[in-house]
Design a protein around this motif. Structure first.
Motif, PDB file in Angstrom:
ATOM      1  N   ALA A 167       0.908  -1.367  -0.100  1.00  0.00           N
ATOM      2  CA  ALA A 167       0.028  -0.049   0.063  1.00  0.00           C
ATOM      3  C   ALA A 167       0.830   1.188   0.174  1.00  0.00           C
ATOM      4  CB  ALA A 167      -0.850  -0.070   1.242  1.00  0.00           C
ATOM      5  N   SER A 168       0.195   2.279  -0.225  1.00  0.00           N
ATOM      6  CA  SER A 168       1.230   3.488  -0.296  1.00  0.00           C
ATOM      7  C   SER A 168       1.455   4.012   1.107  1.00  0.00           C
ATOM      8  CB  SER A 168       0.409   4.615  -1.157  1.00  0.00           C
ATOM      9  OG  SER A 168      -0.720   5.009  -0.462  1.00  0.00           O
ATOM     10  N   PRO A 169       2.318   5.058   1.241  1.00  0.00           N
ATOM     11  CA  PRO A 169       2.758   5.669   2.642  1.00  0.00           C
ATOM     12  C   PRO A 169       1.351   6.381   3.073  1.00  0.00           C
ATOM     13  CG  PRO A 169       4.535   5.698   1.216  1.00  0.00           C
ATOM     14  CD  PRO A 169       3.465   5.288   0.405  1.00  0.00           C
ATOM     15  N   ALA A 170       0.785   6.949   2.043  1.00  0.00           N
ATOM     16  CA  ALA A 170      -0.487   8.064   2.447  1.00  0.00           C
ATOM     17  C   ALA A 170      -1.697   7.128   2.908  1.00  0.00           C
ATOM     18  CB  ALA A 170      -0.964   8.747   1.204  1.00  0.00           C
ATOM     19  N   TYR A 171      -2.031   6.052   2.066  1.00  0.00           N
ATOM     20  CA  TYR A 171      -2.992   4.919   2.576  1.00  0.00           C
ATOM     21  C   TYR A 171      -2.663   4.692   4.026  1.00  0.00           C
ATOM     22  CZ  TYR A 171      -6.142   1.294   3.413  1.00  0.00           C
ATOM     23  OH  TYR A 171      -7.174   0.346   4.074  1.00  0.00           O
ATOM     24  N   LEU A 172      -1.543   4.266   4.478  1.00  0.00           N
ATOM     25  CA  LEU A 172      -1.120   3.618   5.812  1.00  0.00           C
ATOM     26  C   LEU A 172      -0.967   4.654   6.977  1.00  0.00           C
ATOM     27  CD1 LEU A 172       1.932   1.458   4.496  1.00  0.00           C
ATOM     28  CD2 LEU A 172      -0.413   0.635   5.339  1.00  0.00           C
ATOM     29  N   ALA A 173      -0.715   6.011   6.297  1.00  0.00           N
ATOM     30  CA  ALA A 173      -0.719   7.109   7.450  1.00  0.00           C
ATOM     31  C   ALA A 173      -2.329   7.342   7.720  1.00  0.00           C
ATOM     32  CB  ALA A 173      -0.236   8.297   6.854  1.00  0.00           C
ATOM     33  N   ARG A 174      -3.241   7.187   6.830  1.00  0.00           N
ATOM     34  CA  ARG A 174      -4.607   7.511   7.120  1.00  0.00           C
ATOM     35  C   ARG A 174      -5.426   6.260   7.876  1.00  0.00           C
ATOM     36  NH1 ARG A 174      -5.666   8.133   2.116  1.00  0.00           N
ATOM     37  NH2 ARG A 174      -6.943   6.225   1.690  1.00  0.00           N
ATOM     38  N   CYS A 175      -4.901   5.205   7.322  1.00  0.00           N
ATOM     39  CA  CYS A 175      -5.860   4.050   7.967  1.00  0.00           C
ATOM     40  C   CYS A 175      -5.089   2.805   8.817  1.00  0.00           C
ATOM     41  CB  CYS A 175      -6.359   3.324   6.529  1.00  0.00           C
ATOM     42  SG  CYS A 175      -7.354   4.173   5.484  1.00  0.00           S
ATOM     43  N   GLY A 176      -3.953   3.154   8.938  1.00  0.00           N
ATOM     44  CA  GLY A 176      -3.184   2.131   9.810  1.00  0.00           C
ATOM     45  C   GLY A 176      -2.506   1.001   9.119  1.00  0.00           C
ATOM     46  N   MET A 177      -1.858   0.238   9.883  1.00  0.00           N
ATOM     47  CA  MET A 177      -0.958  -0.819   9.125  1.00  0.00           C
ATOM     48  C   MET A 177      -1.516  -2.179   9.804  1.00  0.00           C
ATOM     49  SD  MET A 177       2.723   0.136   9.658  1.00  0.00           S
ATOM     50  CE  MET A 177       2.701   0.585  11.215  1.00  0.00           C
ATOM     51  N   PRO A 178      -1.877  -3.044   8.646  1.00  0.00           N
ATOM     52  CA  PRO A 178      -2.452  -4.620   9.529  1.00  0.00           C
ATOM     53  C   PRO A 178      -1.093  -5.209   9.993  1.00  0.00           C
ATOM     54  CG  PRO A 178      -1.882  -4.672   6.924  1.00  0.00           C
ATOM     55  CD  PRO A 178      -1.734  -3.108   7.416  1.00  0.00           C
ATOM     56  N   GLU A 179      -1.673  -5.830  11.050  1.00  0.00           N
ATOM     57  CA  GLU A 179      -0.297  -6.389  11.710  1.00  0.00           C
ATOM     58  C   GLU A 179      -0.748  -8.067  11.410  1.00  0.00           C
ATOM     59  OE1 GLU A 179       1.652  -5.449  13.485  1.00  0.00           O
ATOM     60  OE2 GLU A 179       0.723  -3.138  13.236  1.00  0.00           O
ATOM     61  N   ARG A 180      -1.872  -8.570  11.001  1.00  0.00           N
ATOM     62  CA  ARG A 180      -2.036  -9.811  10.680  1.00  0.00           C
ATOM     63  C   ARG A 180      -2.964 -10.023   9.591  1.00  0.00           C
ATOM     64  NH1 ARG A 180      -1.490 -14.271  13.475  1.00  0.00           N
ATOM     65  NH2 ARG A 180      -3.382 -15.167  12.501  1.00  0.00           N
ATOM     66  N   PRO A 181      -3.076 -11.073   8.868  1.00  0.00           N
ATOM     67  CA  PRO A 181      -3.903 -10.897   7.665  1.00  0.00           C
ATOM     68  C   PRO A 181      -5.442 -10.551   7.770  1.00  0.00           C
ATOM     69  CG  PRO A 181      -2.148 -12.856   7.480  1.00  0.00           C
ATOM     70  CD  PRO A 181      -2.245 -12.285   9.012  1.00  0.00           C
ATOM     71  N   GLU A 182      -5.836 -11.219   9.327  1.00  0.00           N
ATOM     72  CA  GLU A 182      -7.271 -11.188   9.585  1.00  0.00           C
ATOM     73  C   GLU A 182      -7.378  -9.330   9.318  1.00  0.00           C
ATOM     74  OE1 GLU A 182      -6.059 -14.876  11.379  1.00  0.00           O
ATOM     75  OE2 GLU A 182      -5.176 -12.783  10.938  1.00  0.00           O
TER      76      GLU A 182
END
Length: 310
Positions: A167-182
Motif C-alpha cells: 500500500a502507499s504511505p499515504a494510505y497507511l498514514a490514514r488507515c493504519g497498518m495491518p498486523e495480521r492477515p485478518e
C-alpha cells in the motif's frame, strides 16, 4: 478450397474473444474480419462461429478447423524449419502471446533482440488481459504469470516472481497498518479479476507454518493490473501485485510491502509451448533470448524493499 492464409486467419479468430479483438490482432477493421469469415464459411459450406452474443463461440465445425488447422500449420512450419536447418539459419514466423504489462516490459524487447540477431524471423506478439484468452494452438509460445491449471503444454520456467501485499504511505498514514492477515477485512483492498479465478480469496502462509485464508469484499476491482497498481499508488487501498510490477515502487518508497513473515503464493514466470513447437529453432532461440533478458532477475537487481514492521 482452403489456404494456409485461411488457416492463419482462423487461428487468430478462434483465439479471440470477439470480432473486435480479432480485428485488433489482425490489424484490420471488424467489418473486414466479418467479411472474410463469411467468405470462408461460404466456401466451406459450414458455419464456423456462433455470433449470437458479444463473445465468439466456435461451432463443432469451427473447433475441428481450429484444431486440425493448427496441426497443419505446425506441419508446414516443421517442414520449413527442416529445410532451413540445413542452412543453419533461424527463420520463420514466431507467434507469441503474453499478458499486457509483462509483455510490454519484457517480452517485446526480447522479441526485438531476436529479430535484430536473426532478421529472417518475422514476429507476432498478442497481448491479452485474460490468461485463458489465447487458444494454445494459435501460438508458438504463451507467456504465463502465476499458478497453472492442468495443461498438456510443455512448461519452461523463466524466472521467480513473488506476489506482494502493499500500500502507499499515504494510505497507511490514514488507515493504519495491518498486523495480521485478518486485519485486512477492516481495510480497503483492491483485486484484479481475470481468468475467471476468485481473486477475492487471499491465502497467506506464515513463517511458522500457520495458514490463513481470507474472503474479502474488495473496495476496488479491475481486470487490468495497471489500474490496480495505479489505484494503490494513489492511496485508495491495499493491493496485491506481482513483484516484477512493483519492484521499482517498493525501491523508491512509493509503495510499502506489508505483513513481514507472511507470504502469498508465488507467481513464477513461465513459457508454454506445444511438444512440437518447442523443438523449432526460432522458438528455442527466442526462449534463450527471453531467459537472457530475465537473468539476473531484473526486478531483484539492486532493488531494496521498504518493509514496515520488521
Amino acid at each position: 478450397m482452403i489456404t494456409s492464409n485461411d488457416l492463419h486467419f482462423f487461428a487468430v479468430l478462434s483465439g479471440a474473444r470477439s470480432l473486435a479483438a480479432a480485428a485488433r490482432a489482425l490489424d484490420v477493421t471488424p467489418p473486414a474480419v466479418t467479411q472474410r469469415l463469411q467468405q470462408l464459411e461460404q466456401r466451406l459450406g459450414v458455419r464456423l462461429v456462433e455470433r449470437s452474443s458479444r463473445q465468439l463461440h466456435l461451432t463443432v465445425e469451427g473447433e475441428l478447423l481450429a484444431g486440425r488447422g493448427a496441426e497443419l500449420l505446425a506441419e508446414l512450419d516443421g517442414l520449413a524449419d527442416a529445410l532451413v536447418a540445413r542452412r543453419k539459419k533461424v527463420t520463420g514466423h514466431l507467434r507469441v502471446a503474453a499478458p499486457f504489462g509483462f509483455g510490454r516490459r519484457y517480452v517485446a524487447p526480447a522479441m526485438a533482440a531476436l529479430r535484430t540477431r536473426h532478421p529472417d524471423v518475422t514476429l507476432s506478439l498478442m497481448l491479452f488481459e485474460d490468461p485463458a484468452f489465447p487458444r494454445a494452438d494459435g501460438w508458438d509460445v504463451l507467456i504465463h504469470v502465476g499458478a497453472l491449471g492442468d495443461s498438456a503444454l510443455t512448461l519452461h520456467r523463466l524466472a521467480a516472481n513473488r506476489r506482494i501485499l502493499c500500500a502507499s504511505p499515504a494510505y497507511l498514514a490514514r488507515c493504519g497498518m495491518p498486523e495480521r492477515p485478518e486485519d485486512l477485512r477492516r481495510h480497503d483492498c483492491g483485486v484484479i479479476r481475470e481468468n475467471k479465478t476468485d481473486e477475492s480469496l487471499w491465502r497467506f502462509a506464515g513463517s511458522d507454518g500457520e495458514q490463513v485464508t481470507l474472503r474479502l469484499q474488495p473496495a476496488l476491482a479491475s481486470n487490468d493490473g495497471t489500474v490496480i497498481r495505479d489505484w494503490g499508488l494513489a492511496g485508495l487501498g491495499i493491493i496485491v501485485r506481482s513483484e516484477w510490477d512493483v519492484a521499482d515502487d517498493l525501491k523508491l518508497g512509493r509503495l510499502i510491502a506489508l505483513l513481514p513473515g507472511w507470504q502469498l503464493p508465488d507467481a513464477d514466470i513461465v513459457a508454454l509451448t506445444g511438444s512440437r513447437s518447442g523443438r523449432v529453432a526460432r522458438v528455442a532461440t527466442f526462449l534463450e533470448e527471453l531467459r537472457s533478458t530475465l537473468h539476473p532477475i531484473p526486478w531483484r537487481v539492486d532493488r531494496p524493499e521498504h518493509v514496515i514492521g520488521e
